[in-house]
Design a protein around this motif. Structure first.
Motif, mmCIF file in Angstrom:
data_model
loop_
_atom_site.group_PDB
_atom_site.id
_atom_site.type_symbol
_atom_site.label_atom_id
_atom_site.label_comp_id
_atom_site.label_asym_id
_atom_site.label_seq_id
_atom_site.Cartn_x
_atom_site.Cartn_y
_atom_site.Cartn_z
ATOM 1 N N ASP A 1 0.909 -1.437 0.042
ATOM 2 C CA ASP A 1 0.114 0.226 0.152
ATOM 3 C C ASP A 1 0.827 1.258 0.107
ATOM 4 O OD1 ASP A 1 -2.601 1.575 0.310
ATOM 5 O OD2 ASP A 1 -1.916 1.475 2.329
ATOM 6 N N SER A 2 2.052 1.641 0.708
ATOM 7 C CA SER A 2 2.957 2.532 0.891
ATOM 8 C C SER A 2 3.349 2.777 -0.693
ATOM 9 C CB SER A 2 3.984 2.082 1.989
ATOM 10 O OG SER A 2 5.125 3.198 1.565
ATOM 11 N N SER A 3 3.773 1.402 -0.960
ATOM 12 C CA SER A 3 4.828 1.490 -2.358
ATOM 13 C C SER A 3 4.471 2.327 -2.920
ATOM 14 C CB SER A 3 5.338 0.279 -2.932
ATOM 15 O OG SER A 3 5.734 0.841 -4.232
ATOM 16 N N GLN B 1 0.534 3.753 -2.915
ATOM 17 C CA GLN B 1 0.711 5.950 -3.084
ATOM 18 C C GLN B 1 2.277 6.399 -3.444
ATOM 19 O OE1 GLN B 1 -1.721 6.916 -1.887
ATOM 20 N NE2 GLN B 1 -2.948 5.220 -1.878
ATOM 21 N N GLN B 2 3.251 6.041 -3.580
ATOM 22 C CA GLN B 2 4.593 6.497 -3.645
ATOM 23 C C GLN B 2 4.639 6.891 -4.896
ATOM 24 O OE1 GLN B 2 8.026 4.627 -1.936
ATOM 25 N NE2 GLN B 2 9.097 6.901 -2.607
ATOM 26 N N GLN B 3 4.309 5.712 -5.624
ATOM 27 C CA GLN B 3 5.036 5.432 -6.747
ATOM 28 C C GLN B 3 3.659 6.302 -7.759
ATOM 29 O OE1 GLN B 3 7.389 4.971 -7.263
ATOM 30 N NE2 GLN B 3 7.760 4.146 -5.070
ATOM 31 N N LEU B 4 2.006 6.510 -7.485
ATOM 32 C CA LEU B 4 0.851 6.988 -8.437
ATOM 33 C C LEU B 4 1.650 8.726 -7.757
ATOM 34 C CD1 LEU B 4 -1.482 4.994 -6.870
ATOM 35 C CD2 LEU B 4 -1.313 5.290 -8.824
ATOM 36 N N THR B 5 2.018 9.142 -6.360
ATOM 37 C CA THR B 5 2.490 9.916 -6.319
ATOM 38 C C THR B 5 3.542 10.344 -7.515
ATOM 39 O OG1 THR B 5 1.705 10.284 -3.800
ATOM 40 C CG2 THR B 5 3.410 12.062 -4.630
ATOM 41 N N ALA C 1 -7.353 1.831 2.158
ATOM 42 C CA ALA C 1 -6.360 0.522 2.278
ATOM 43 C C ALA C 1 -6.232 -0.368 2.058
ATOM 44 C CB ALA C 1 -5.420 1.391 3.538
ATOM 45 N N PRO C 2 -5.574 -1.543 1.432
ATOM 46 C CA PRO C 2 -6.502 -2.973 1.494
ATOM 47 C C PRO C 2 -6.287 -3.698 2.598
ATOM 48 C CG PRO C 2 -3.857 -2.475 0.532
ATOM 49 C CD PRO C 2 -4.580 -1.343 0.190
ATOM 50 N N VAL C 3 -7.239 -4.913 3.032
ATOM 51 C CA VAL C 3 -6.926 -5.610 4.203
ATOM 52 C C VAL C 3 -6.466 -6.957 4.166
ATOM 53 C CG1 VAL C 3 -8.698 -3.847 5.047
ATOM 54 C CG2 VAL C 3 -9.262 -5.872 3.868
ATOM 55 N N ASP C 4 -6.323 -7.370 2.631
ATOM 56 C CA ASP C 4 -5.737 -8.175 2.956
ATOM 57 C C ASP C 4 -5.228 -8.267 1.749
ATOM 58 O OD1 ASP C 4 -7.141 -8.570 -0.170
ATOM 59 O OD2 ASP C 4 -8.955 -9.163 1.414
ATOM 60 N N TYR C 5 -4.127 -9.938 1.441
ATOM 61 C CA TYR C 5 -3.083 -9.559 0.242
ATOM 62 C C TYR C 5 -3.777 -9.319 -0.851
ATOM 63 C CZ TYR C 5 0.118 -12.440 -2.645
ATOM 64 O OH TYR C 5 0.734 -12.652 -3.750
ATOM 65 N N ASP C 6 -4.392 -10.852 -0.758
ATOM 66 C CA ASP C 6 -5.100 -10.412 -2.488
ATOM 67 C C ASP C 6 -5.250 -8.939 -2.948
ATOM 68 O OD1 ASP C 6 -5.010 -13.035 -2.723
ATOM 69 O OD2 ASP C 6 -6.895 -13.165 -2.007
ATOM 70 N N THR C 7 -6.277 -8.338 -2.751
ATOM 71 C CA THR C 7 -6.240 -6.519 -2.205
ATOM 72 C C THR C 7 -5.144 -5.644 -2.842
ATOM 73 O OG1 THR C 7 -8.782 -7.667 -1.295
ATOM 74 C CG2 THR C 7 -7.988 -5.231 -1.759
ATOM 75 N N ALA D 1 10.026 0.253 -12.009
ATOM 76 C CA ALA D 1 11.357 -0.040 -11.583
ATOM 77 C C ALA D 1 11.151 -0.084 -10.039
ATOM 78 C CB ALA D 1 11.999 0.504 -11.533
ATOM 79 N N ALA D 2 10.361 0.286 -9.149
ATOM 80 C CA ALA D 2 10.334 0.457 -8.030
ATOM 81 C C ALA D 2 8.746 -0.778 -7.461
ATOM 82 C CB ALA D 2 9.789 1.702 -6.651
ATOM 83 N N ILE D 3 8.198 -0.786 -8.452
ATOM 84 C CA ILE D 3 6.894 -1.370 -8.591
ATOM 85 C C ILE D 3 6.784 -2.784 -8.836
ATOM 86 C CG2 ILE D 3 4.211 -1.580 -9.510
ATOM 87 C CD1 ILE D 3 4.189 1.440 -9.521
ATOM 88 N N ASP D 4 7.867 -2.884 -9.845
ATOM 89 C CA ASP D 4 8.473 -4.008 -9.955
ATOM 90 C C ASP D 4 8.818 -4.902 -9.673
ATOM 91 O OD1 ASP D 4 7.425 -3.680 -12.621
ATOM 92 O OD2 ASP D 4 8.889 -3.209 -13.665
#
Length: 582
Positions: free
Chosen positions: A188-190, A192-196, A248-254, A313-316
Motif C-alpha cells: 500500500d505504501s509503495s 501510494q508513493q509511485q502514484l504520487t 487501504a487494502p486489508v488482505d493480500y489479494d486486495t 522499477a520500484a513497483i516491479d
C-alpha cells in the motif's frame, strides 16, 4: 407650341383628307371596342322533375341449360371401356365409361390390410400383456433400483470429499493471509508513493502544454497528436487519482490487485511522458518557441521520465518480492483448489447419475404399471380412432378407384362420346348428355355494375328469336370471382325463368336487364348537372327567373339508367338547373 401650330396648320391645308380619315376611323374604332367587350354566357338548363326513377343493369344474355352436361373423369388415365354411344338413354348412376385402375386397385387392397392391422392392434390391447413381458419388465425395474442406490452412495462419498477439500483450502488461505499480512502495508505504501510520482510527472507535462510558446508552436505545427496526447494525459491522471484515493487494502489479494493496477497506471504515465518528449522534440521553432525553450522543456521532461521509470522499477521490485514470498503458498493453494475441483466433479457426476437412474427407473416402473394395468379407456379410444382412420383411408382409396368410373349423374340422353378404348382421357368433356333440368339465362356484368346486382332481383330478357317478348327472370347466382371476357374482367350472373319455356333453345341470345333499384315520387335532375368538388362534396348550379346563377350544395341518391340522378336535398321540384354553359 411650334409643334401644335405646325399640326393645326397641316389640318387647315388638308381639310378634306382629314375629314375622310376621321369618317373611316370612327366605325373601325367602334367595331374594335365592340369586339373586345366580353360576351355573355349562354346557359342550357333543365327543370328538376318529381317522379319515379329506375336503375337497371344491362348486358347480352345467353340461354343455357344445366341439363346440357359435360361429363369428365375426375382423374386422367387410359380408357378401359366405353359402355354407351350417341343417342343412348341412360339412368342416374349408370356406368358410361371406365379407366384402367391397376394401381388404384392395389391401393384399395393395401388400405384393407391397414384396416386389418388396426383391428388386430385393438384386439391385442383389449386382451392385455403376456406374463413373460411382465417378468422381463420387472427385472429391468430391479436393475435400475440397484444402479440408483450405487449412485446415491457415490454422491455421499463425493460430498464428504468436497467438504474436506473446502475446509483444507480455507485453512491454507488463512495461513497464507496471516503470513503475508506484513506485505500488505508495504504494498500500500509503495503504491501510494509511485502514484504520487506519476501524478507529479503528468502534471508537469500539462504545465508544459499550457505555456504560450508551446501552444504557439503546436498551432503552427498543426498536428492532431497534441490533442490526443493531452486527452490521454488527463484520462491517465484521473485513473491515478482514483487509485490514490482507494481505501487501504486489508488482505493480500486486495493489496496485490491494487499494486497491479498501480503498475499499469504508472506505466501508462511513463508512456505519456515519452510521447511528450517526442512531440516537444519535433515542434518547429517559432518566434516564441526557441531552441533554448525546447532544450529547457526536454531537460524538465527527462527529469520526470527518469523519476517515473524509477517508479515503475520500484513497483516491479515490490511485486517480485511479495510474489516470491507467496510462491510457496500459491503452489499449495493451487494444489488444494485442484483437489476441490476434482471432488466437485465427482459430486456433480454422481448427481447426474442419480438423475439419469431416477428417470430410467420411473420409465421402467411406468412400463411395468402399463403392462400390469388393464387397458385404459383412452388407449382403447385411440386404438379405435386408428382403426377408424384406417377405414377412412380405405374409403379414400375406394373413392379414388371409383373416380375411374364415369357414371350418369341424372337421367338423360347421350349426345356425344369423345373417348375410345385405349385412348388417354381428353382435356375437355369425355361424354356430353342432355338431362331434364330447366333453361336459364347467363349474362356477364362489368365490375362497375356488379355491386348493384343482388340475388332474387327481378329482370327480363328479349331474345333475338322472340322480338317483342320480354321473358321474366330473377337473379339466382352471382359468381364471386371474375371471368375474362375479351380481355376484360366481368362477373357471371345466372338468372332463372319465372316459369318454364320449352320453346327456347340453348345458345339463344338477346338483351337482358336486371332491375337493381327504383325510387318513387322523388326529385331528380340530369346527372351531368351535378358537379363534384375537390373535397368530394356535390353542387348544382340553379338559374333563377331574374337571370341570377347560384351554386347550391346537394345530396344525391340513386343514379337512374336514363342519365338522371335522385336529389335528396338542395334542389326542389321545378328549379331550373344548369346542364351546360356555353
Amino acid at each position: 407650341m411650334s409643334f401644335v401650330s405646325s399640326f393645326l396648320g397641316t389640318i387647315k391645308r388638308h381639310k378634306w383628307a382629314t375629314a375622310i380619315t376621321i369618317i373611316v376611323l370612327i366605325p373601325i374604332i367602334g367595331l374594335v371596342v365592340f369586339a373586345l367587350q366580353p360576351s355573355k354566357p349562354t346557359y342550357v338548363t333543365q327543370k328538376a322533375v318529381r317522379g319515379d326513377l329506375k336503375q337497371t343493369v344491362e348486358a347480352v344474355g345467353t340461354v343455357i341449360s344445366d341439363r346440357d352436361l359435360d361429363l369428365q373423369f375426375p382423374s386422367s388415365g387410359i380408357v378401359s371401356s366405353v359402355s354407351v354411344k350417341e343417342g343412348d338413354h341412360v339412368t342416374a348412376g349408370q356406368t358410361i365409361a371406365t379407366l384402367r385402375s391397376g394401381n388404384l386397385a392395389a391401393a384399395v387392397a393395401s388400405a384393407q390390410g391397414q384396416v386389418q392391422a388396426a383391428q388386430a392392434n385393438l384386439d391385442a390391447l383389449l386382451q392385455g400383456s403376456r406374463p413373460e413381458d411382465i417378468a422381463i419388465t420387472q427385472a429391468d425395474v430391479d436393475n435400475k433400483k440397484a444402479s440408483l442406490q450405487a449412485a446415491q452412495q457415490s454422491l455421499q462419498t463425493a460430498t464428504d470429499a468436497v467438504q474436506s477439500a473446502q475446509q483444507n483450502l480455507a485453512a491454507l488461505k488463512q495461513q497464507a493471509s496471516t503470513s503475508l499480512a506484513g506485505y500488505v502495508t508495504t504494498m500500500d505504501s509503495s503504491s501510494q508513493q509511485q502514484l504520487t510520482t506519476a501524478d507529479i510527472a503528468l502534471s508537469s507535462m500539462l504545465d508544459i502544454f499550457n505555456n504560450n510558446d508551446v501552444a504557439d508552436a503546436v498551432i503552427k505545427y498543426g498536428t492532431s497528436e497534441y490533442d490526443l496526447l493531452k486527452q490521454d494525459i488527463h484520462s491517465n491522471d484521473a485513473v491515478i487519482k482514483q487509485l490514490a484515493n482507494t481505501p487501504a487494502p486489508v488482505d493480500y489479494d486486495t493489496a496485490m490487485s491494487l499494486m497491479t493496477q498501480t503498475r499499469i497506471a504508472v506505466q501508462n504515465a511513463a508512456t505519456d511522458v515519452d510521447r511528450t518528449y517526442a512531440l516537444i522534440s519535433k515542434l518547429p521553432v517559432t518566434s516564441y518557441f526557441t531552441e533554448s525553450s525546447r532544450a529547457t522543456y526536454k531537460s524538465s521532461i527527462s527529469t520526470q521520465r527518469s523519476a517515473i521509470q524509477a517508479a515503475v522499477a520500484a513497483i516491479d521490485s515490490t511485486i517480485k518480492t511479495v510474489q516470491d514470498a507467496s510462491a510457496g503458498y500459491d503452489t499449495q493453494i493451487t494444489q488444494q483448489e485442484a483437489a476441490l475441483t476434482s471432488a466437485q466433479g465427482a459430486r456433480d457426476k454422481a448427481q447426474a447419475d442419480i438423475a439419469t437412474y431416477q428417470s430410467a427407473l420411473q420409465i421402467s416402473e411406468a412400463q411395468l404399471q402399463l403392462k400390469t394395468a388393464p387397458p385404459r379407456q383412452t388407449d382403447i379410444d385411440t386404438a379405435e380412432a386408428q382403426l377408424q382412420q384406417a377405414k377412412g383411408a380405405l374409403a379414400a382409396a375406394a373413392a379414388n378407384y371409383q373416380n375411374t368410373i364415369l357414371t350418369a349423374p341424372i337421367d338423360g340422353v347421350i349426345t356425344k362420346v369423345n373417348v375410345k378404348t385405349g385412348e388417354v382421357t381428353p382435356v375437355g368433356a369425355a361424354v356430353t348428355m342432355l338431362g331434364t333440368s330447366p333453361y336459364r339465362v347467363e349474362m356477364y356484368v362489368s365490375e362497375i355494375d356488379i355491386p348493384k346486382v343482388q340475388v332474387s332481383q327481378s329482370g327480363s330478357v328479349e331474345l333475338d328469336a322472340f322480338r317483342g317478348t320480354h321473358f321474366k327472370l330473377h337473379v339466382s347466382e352471382i359468381d364471386t370471382a371474375p371471368t375474362n371476357q375479351d380481355g376484360v374482367n366481368k362477373y357471371r350472373v345466372r338468372l332463372d325463368f319465372n316459369y318454364p319455356h320449352d320453346d327456347l333453345k340453348v345458345g339463344m341470345t338477346g338483351d337482358a336487364e336486371i332491375d337493381t333499384g327504383i325510387r318513387t315520387n322523388v326529385v331528380y335532375v340530369p346527372l351531368r348537372s351535378v358537379l363534384t368538388n375537390a373535397d368530394g362534396t356535390k353542387t348544382v348550379r340553379v338559374l333563377t327567373a331574374d337571370g341570377t346563377l347560384s351554386q347550391r350544395p346537394v345530396t344525391t341518391g340513386m343514379e337512374g339508367s336514363d342519365g338522371n340522378v335522385e336529389i335528396v336535398s338542395g334542389v326542389k321540384e321545378g328549379d331550373n338547373v344548369v346542364v351546360l354553359v356555353k
